[in-house]
Design a protein around this motif. Structure first.
Motif, mmCIF file in Angstrom:
data_model
loop_
_atom_site.group_PDB
_atom_site.id
_atom_site.type_symbol
_atom_site.label_atom_id
_atom_site.label_comp_id
_atom_site.label_asym_id
_atom_site.label_seq_id
_atom_site.Cartn_x
_atom_site.Cartn_y
_atom_site.Cartn_z
ATOM 1 N N VAL A 58 41.171 44.043 33.619
ATOM 2 C CA VAL A 58 40.492 43.382 34.724
ATOM 3 C C VAL A 58 39.900 44.438 35.632
ATOM 4 O O VAL A 58 40.617 45.210 36.257
ATOM 5 C CB VAL A 58 41.459 42.507 35.535
ATOM 6 C CG1 VAL A 58 40.708 41.850 36.680
ATOM 7 C CG2 VAL A 58 42.090 41.470 34.647
ATOM 8 N N ASN A 59 38.581 44.489 35.693
ATOM 9 C CA ASN A 59 37.900 45.449 36.563
ATOM 10 C C ASN A 59 38.412 46.864 36.371
ATOM 11 O O ASN A 59 38.588 47.616 37.324
ATOM 12 C CB ASN A 59 38.049 45.038 38.027
ATOM 13 C CG ASN A 59 37.336 43.746 38.308
ATOM 14 O OD1 ASN A 59 36.416 43.372 37.590
ATOM 15 N ND2 ASN A 59 37.754 43.037 39.339
ATOM 16 N N GLY A 60 38.717 47.234 35.142
ATOM 17 C CA GLY A 60 39.169 48.573 34.856
ATOM 18 C C GLY A 60 40.641 48.798 35.082
ATOM 19 O O GLY A 60 41.160 49.876 34.816
ATOM 20 N N SER A 61 41.344 47.817 35.564
ATOM 21 C CA SER A 61 42.763 47.969 35.865
ATOM 22 C C SER A 61 43.594 47.351 34.752
ATOM 23 O O SER A 61 43.451 46.183 34.439
ATOM 24 C CB SER A 61 43.110 47.283 37.193
ATOM 25 O OG SER A 61 44.493 47.368 37.441
ATOM 26 N N LEU A 80 43.265 35.952 31.523
ATOM 27 C CA LEU A 80 42.759 35.929 32.886
ATOM 28 C C LEU A 80 41.395 36.576 32.946
ATOM 29 O O LEU A 80 41.159 37.578 32.295
ATOM 30 C CB LEU A 80 43.724 36.667 33.815
ATOM 31 C CG LEU A 80 43.293 36.786 35.275
ATOM 32 C CD1 LEU A 80 43.216 35.404 35.893
ATOM 33 C CD2 LEU A 80 44.241 37.648 36.043
ATOM 34 N N ALA A 81 40.510 36.019 33.718
ATOM 35 C CA ALA A 81 39.243 36.662 33.993
ATOM 36 C C ALA A 81 39.077 36.789 35.482
ATOM 37 O O ALA A 81 39.659 36.046 36.243
ATOM 38 C CB ALA A 81 38.097 35.850 33.405
ATOM 39 N N TRP A 126 44.478 41.754 41.263
ATOM 40 C CA TRP A 126 44.287 40.346 40.965
ATOM 41 C C TRP A 126 44.614 39.540 42.204
ATOM 42 O O TRP A 126 45.677 39.700 42.789
ATOM 43 C CB TRP A 126 45.190 39.921 39.821
ATOM 44 C CG TRP A 126 44.832 40.541 38.518
ATOM 45 C CD1 TRP A 126 43.805 41.397 38.257
ATOM 46 C CD2 TRP A 126 45.525 40.352 37.286
ATOM 47 N NE1 TRP A 126 43.801 41.757 36.943
ATOM 48 C CE2 TRP A 126 44.845 41.130 36.319
ATOM 49 C CE3 TRP A 126 46.635 39.616 36.907
ATOM 50 C CZ2 TRP A 126 45.252 41.177 34.998
ATOM 51 C CZ3 TRP A 126 47.037 39.660 35.592
ATOM 52 C CH2 TRP A 126 46.354 40.435 34.651
ATOM 53 N N ASN A 127 43.721 38.656 42.604
ATOM 54 C CA ASN A 127 43.990 37.840 43.788
ATOM 55 C C ASN A 127 44.853 36.642 43.396
ATOM 56 O O ASN A 127 44.993 36.322 42.215
ATOM 57 C CB ASN A 127 42.690 37.419 44.471
ATOM 58 C CG ASN A 127 41.794 36.596 43.555
ATOM 59 O OD1 ASN A 127 42.279 35.824 42.739
ATOM 60 N ND2 ASN A 127 40.486 36.764 43.706
ATOM 61 N N PRO A 128 45.439 35.946 44.366
ATOM 62 C CA PRO A 128 46.338 34.823 44.055
ATOM 63 C C PRO A 128 45.724 33.751 43.168
ATOM 64 O O PRO A 128 46.394 33.271 42.248
ATOM 65 C CB PRO A 128 46.710 34.292 45.442
ATOM 66 C CG PRO A 128 46.645 35.505 46.322
ATOM 67 C CD PRO A 128 45.468 36.292 45.812
ATOM 68 N N PRO A 129 44.466 33.309 43.389
ATOM 69 C CA PRO A 129 43.901 32.314 42.473
ATOM 70 C C PRO A 129 43.833 32.818 41.029
ATOM 71 O O PRO A 129 44.075 32.063 40.095
ATOM 72 C CB PRO A 129 42.512 32.045 43.045
ATOM 73 C CG PRO A 129 42.644 32.351 44.496
ATOM 74 C CD PRO A 129 43.557 33.529 44.552
ATOM 75 N N ASP A 130 43.495 34.117 40.830
ATOM 76 C CA ASP A 130 43.474 34.668 39.480
ATOM 77 C C ASP A 130 44.851 34.586 38.832
ATOM 78 O O ASP A 130 44.999 34.196 37.676
ATOM 79 C CB ASP A 130 43.027 36.134 39.507
ATOM 80 C CG ASP A 130 41.541 36.292 39.756
ATOM 81 O OD1 ASP A 130 40.808 35.307 39.575
ATOM 82 O OD2 ASP A 130 41.116 37.394 40.128
ATOM 83 N N LEU A 131 45.855 34.976 39.582
ATOM 84 C CA LEU A 131 47.221 34.934 39.056
ATOM 85 C C LEU A 131 47.642 33.509 38.729
ATOM 86 O O LEU A 131 48.303 33.252 37.716
ATOM 87 C CB LEU A 131 48.192 35.545 40.071
ATOM 88 C CG LEU A 131 48.065 37.050 40.299
ATOM 89 C CD1 LEU A 131 48.914 37.480 41.493
ATOM 90 C CD2 LEU A 131 48.488 37.822 39.063
ATOM 91 N N GLY A 165 38.834 28.088 42.913
ATOM 92 C CA GLY A 165 37.911 29.118 43.337
ATOM 93 C C GLY A 165 38.608 30.390 43.756
ATOM 94 O O GLY A 165 39.758 30.658 43.407
ATOM 95 N N SER A 166 37.911 31.191 44.540
ATOM 96 C CA SER A 166 38.440 32.487 44.965
ATOM 97 C C SER A 166 39.375 32.377 46.156
ATOM 98 O O SER A 166 40.009 33.355 46.539
ATOM 99 C CB SER A 166 37.279 33.420 45.315
ATOM 100 O OG SER A 166 36.486 32.854 46.360
ATOM 101 N N ALA A 167 39.460 31.210 46.758
ATOM 102 C CA ALA A 167 40.325 31.029 47.928
ATOM 103 C C ALA A 167 41.450 30.053 47.605
ATOM 104 O O ALA A 167 41.348 29.245 46.687
ATOM 105 C CB ALA A 167 39.500 30.506 49.107
#
Length: 534
Positions: A58-61, A80-81, A126-131, A165-167
C-alpha cells in the motif's frame, strides 16, 4: 501492463509476512530493477523477476493488518486498496484502468487500485476506513461452510466496501460493531460480552446524525446502516427480547422517504429485502397494513427486481417478499375476526386474499422450487441426526436457495392459518388446508439439519420452526422445540422464557393475528397464552 492478482505465502524467518503486491514485483520487493532487484542484490539472493503470485503493498509500505483475535485468517486473505473498492462480479477479471498514478486490479470480484512504482516512495499509514474494509473482506471469506459464515446475512454485505469512504461514517461504525460481535462470538466469549457497548453507542449516535441528514444522496448508506444494526442486534443482543425490532420503523421511514417513483440502487434493493421481514413484523405489531402493499410500491419493487443484475434465485426470493407484504394486512383481518367472530364480510375478504396468496405460493412450488430441485440446487440427503423421524433431509446449494426455500415454506404455512381463520367464521372446513400446512411444516423440519449448521447466523430461520410447530404430532413437536432451543443455545436465553409449547404458540398466534401484542416485560403473557410481549 495488465495487473493481475493471486495469493502469496512468503513465509519463513526474516521474510515478509503473507501479503499482497503488484504483479510486476518479485518475491521480495517491487522496484522492477530486473534482472536483479535492489532488495535481492543487498540480500545476495537470486531475483525471481516478475511473477503472478505476490505481496500486497500500500503506497510503498509493506504493511500488514494486525491479527484479528480468534479469526485465524491468513494475512494473504486481507485484501486492501488505498481507495476505490467495488464489487464487479463473482469471476476473475483482468482489466487495465489507468488513472494519473494508479491502476486497478479486479481480484475475486473486487476492484483494487494499485499505485504504480513511481508513487511508492512515500509510505502512508492505512487509515481506519481502509482497515475496516480489509477486515470486512477478510471476515466474509473467513468461515465458509461453518455457522459463522457472514455471507448468510445477505448479498448486501459484500457491497459495503464501495460505500465506505475516507471518513468514519455511521455505516462504518455499524460494520465495526457487527465485525466485533462476530469475532467475539467466534472466540467463544459469553454472549453478554459479544457487543462492545462503546462501539454500540457510537454507532447509534452516528445513526441518529445520519437520520437527521436531509441529504437524499446518503439515504442508501443510512438504509444499509439500519440493516446492519438490526441484524447485529438480532444476532448478538437478544437480551431485550425477540420482538424488539428497534430499527424496523426507521427502515420503513427511510425507504418511504425515497418513494416508489425513485430508482433504487443495487445496495438499496438488497438491503430492503434483507430487512423486510423485520419491517413486516413491525407492521403486524402496530396492527396495520404494510406501506409497501400498494400497487405503486409493488409495481416499483417488481420492476426494480426485474431490471437488476441479481441472480435468478434472489430475484425469485425478492418477488416472493413483494407478495408477502400482504402478511400484515391479513393478520389485521384475523385480529378483527377474533374481536367479532360474526363478521362474515371481513371473513370473506380474508379468505379471498389468503386464497390469492396460497395459489401464488403453490404456483411457485410447482415451477421455481421444482426447477431448483431438478437442477440439484435443492437435494435430499441421508438424515444422520434423526432418521427415525425423517430418513431424508434437505441440503441446499447456497444461502439464497435456502432462504427462498424456507421463506416459501413459512408463508405457505401462514397462508393456511389465515384460510382456517376465515373458514372458522364462515362455517366451512377444508381438510386439505391442514394437510397443506403439515406438508410445508415437514419441509421445514427436513431442512433443519442444514439450517442448524449455519447457527448462530441462521436465527432468522427460527420463524419457520415457530410456525411449523402447530402441524406436528407429539414427536415432531418435541423435535421442533428442541431445534428452536438449539438454534438459540449460543445466545442469551429468550426473555420470554425457554422455547416450550406455550412460548412457541404465543409467537405463532400473535404473528398471525390470533393473539394480541401486549406492552409489558412480564413473560407470563406468553406462558399463559394471553398474548405476546412487544
Amino acid at each position: 501492463m495488465l495487473i493481475t492478482a493471486s495469493p502469496s505465502k512468503v513465509g519463513g524467518p526474516g521474510q515478509e509476512p503473507h501479503a499482497w503486491a503488484a504483479a510486476w514485483a518479485c518475491t521480495y520487493c517491487c522496484d522492477e530493477k530486473w534482472p536483479t532487484c535492489g532488495t535481492c542484490a543487498r540480500a545476495g539472493k537470486i531475483c525471481s523477476g516478475a511473477r503472478n503470485t505476490f505481496k500486497f503493498v500500500v503506497n510503498g509500505s509493506h504493511n500488514e493488518l494486525p491479527d484479528d483475535a480468534g479469526i485465524g485468517i491468513e494475512k494473504s486473505r486481507l485484501l486492501l486498496a488505498s481507495a476505490g473498492i467495488g464489487k464487479v462480479g463473482k469471476r476473475w477479471h483482468d482489466e487495465d484502468v489507468t488513472t494519473s498514478n494508479s491502476r486497478h486490479a479486479f481480484v475475486n470480484g473486487y476492484s483494487f487500485r494499485c499505485h504504480t512504482p513511481a508513487t511508492f516512495s512515500k509510505p502512508l499509514p492505512w487509515n481506519p476506513p481502509d482497515l475496516l474494509i480489509a477486515h470486512l473482506i477478510a471476515c466474509l471469506d473467513a468461515a465458509p461452510g461453518t455457522g459463522h459464515d457472514l455471507r448468510i446475512l445477505g448479498a448486501f454485505l459484500p457491497l459495503i466496501p464501495r460505500h465506505l469512504g475516507s471518513a468514519q461514517t455511521a455505516l462504518g461504525h455499524a460494520v465495526e460493531l457487527l465485525l466485533g460481535a462476530w469475532t467475539n462470538s467466534r472466540r467463544g466469549l459469553p454472549s453478554h460480552l459479544w457487543l462492545d457497548l462503546r462501539t454500540y453507542n457510537r454507532a447509534l449516535s452516528s445513526l441518529k446524525a445520519a437520520l437527521d441528514d436531509v441529504n437524499v444522496g446518503q439515504l442508501t448508506n443510512t438504509l444499509t446502516t439500519l440493516c446492519v444494526l438490526q441484524k447485529t442486534e438480532i444476532l448478538y443482543d437478544f437480551g431485550r427480547g425477540s420482538n424488539q425490532e428497534n430499527h424496523a420503523a426507521g427502515l420503513i421511514a427511510v425507504i418511504n422517504r425515497c418513494g416508489p417513483e425513485q430508482p433504487m440502487t443495487e445496495m438499496a434493493l438488497h438491503v430492503t429485502f434483507e430487512s423486510i421481514f423485520h419491517m413486516l413484523q413491525e407492521d403486524i405489531r402496530q396492527r396495520r397494513e404494510s406501506d409497501f402493499h400498494t400497487s405503486e410500491w409493488m409495481t416499483a419493487l417488481k420492476d426494480t427486481i426485474d431490471a437488476s443484475d441479481v441472480g435468478l434465485v434472489l430475484k425469485h426470493l425478492y418477488h416472493l417478499w413483494v407478495e408477502a407484504t400482504a402478511w400484515p394486512g391479513l393478520a389485521r383481518l384475523v385480529r378483527l375476526l377474533r374481536q367479532d367472530p360474526t363478521d362474515t364480510i371481513t371473513a370473506a375478504e380474508l379468505r379471498q386474499r389468503a386464497t390469492s396468496l396460497a395459489e401464488l405460493l403453490q404456483h411457485q412450488d410447482e415451477t421455481i422450487l421444482a426447477s431448483l430441485a431438478e437442477s440439484g440446487a435443492i437435494t435430499k440427503v441421508e438424515n444422520t441426526t434423526r432418521p427415525d423421524l425423517f430418513p431424508k433431509c434437505y441440503s441446499f446449494e447456497d444461502f439464497p436457495t435456502a432462504k427462498l426455500f424456507s421463506t416459501h415454506s413459512l408463508f405457505s404455512i401462514i397462508a393456511c392459518r389465515f384460510l382456517q381463520e376465515a373458514d372458522r367464521v364462515l362455517g366451512t372446513k377444508d381438510p386439505a388446508v391442514e394437510k397443506q400446512a403439515r406438508r410445508f411444516s415437514k419441509r421445514t423440519w427436513m431442512a433443519y439439519p442444514w439450517l442448524r449448521s449455519q447457527t448462530p447466523l441462521a436465527v432468522d430461520f427460527t420463524a419457520c420452526l415457530v410456525f411449523s410447530y402447530e402441524a406436528g404430532d407429539e414427536e415432531e413437536r418435541k423435535f421442533c422445540a428442541a431445534g428452536l432451543r438449539e438454534m438459540d443455545s449460543s445466545r442469551h436465553p429468550p426473555p420470554i422464557g425457554e422455547w416450550v409449547e406455550a412460548t412457541i404458540m404465543a409467537n405463532a398466534k400473535a404473528y398471525s393475528g390470533r393473539l394480541p401484542f401486549i406492552r409489558t416485560q412480564d413473560p407470563k403473557v406468553e406462558y399463559e397464552g394471553v398474548g405476546c410481549r412487544s
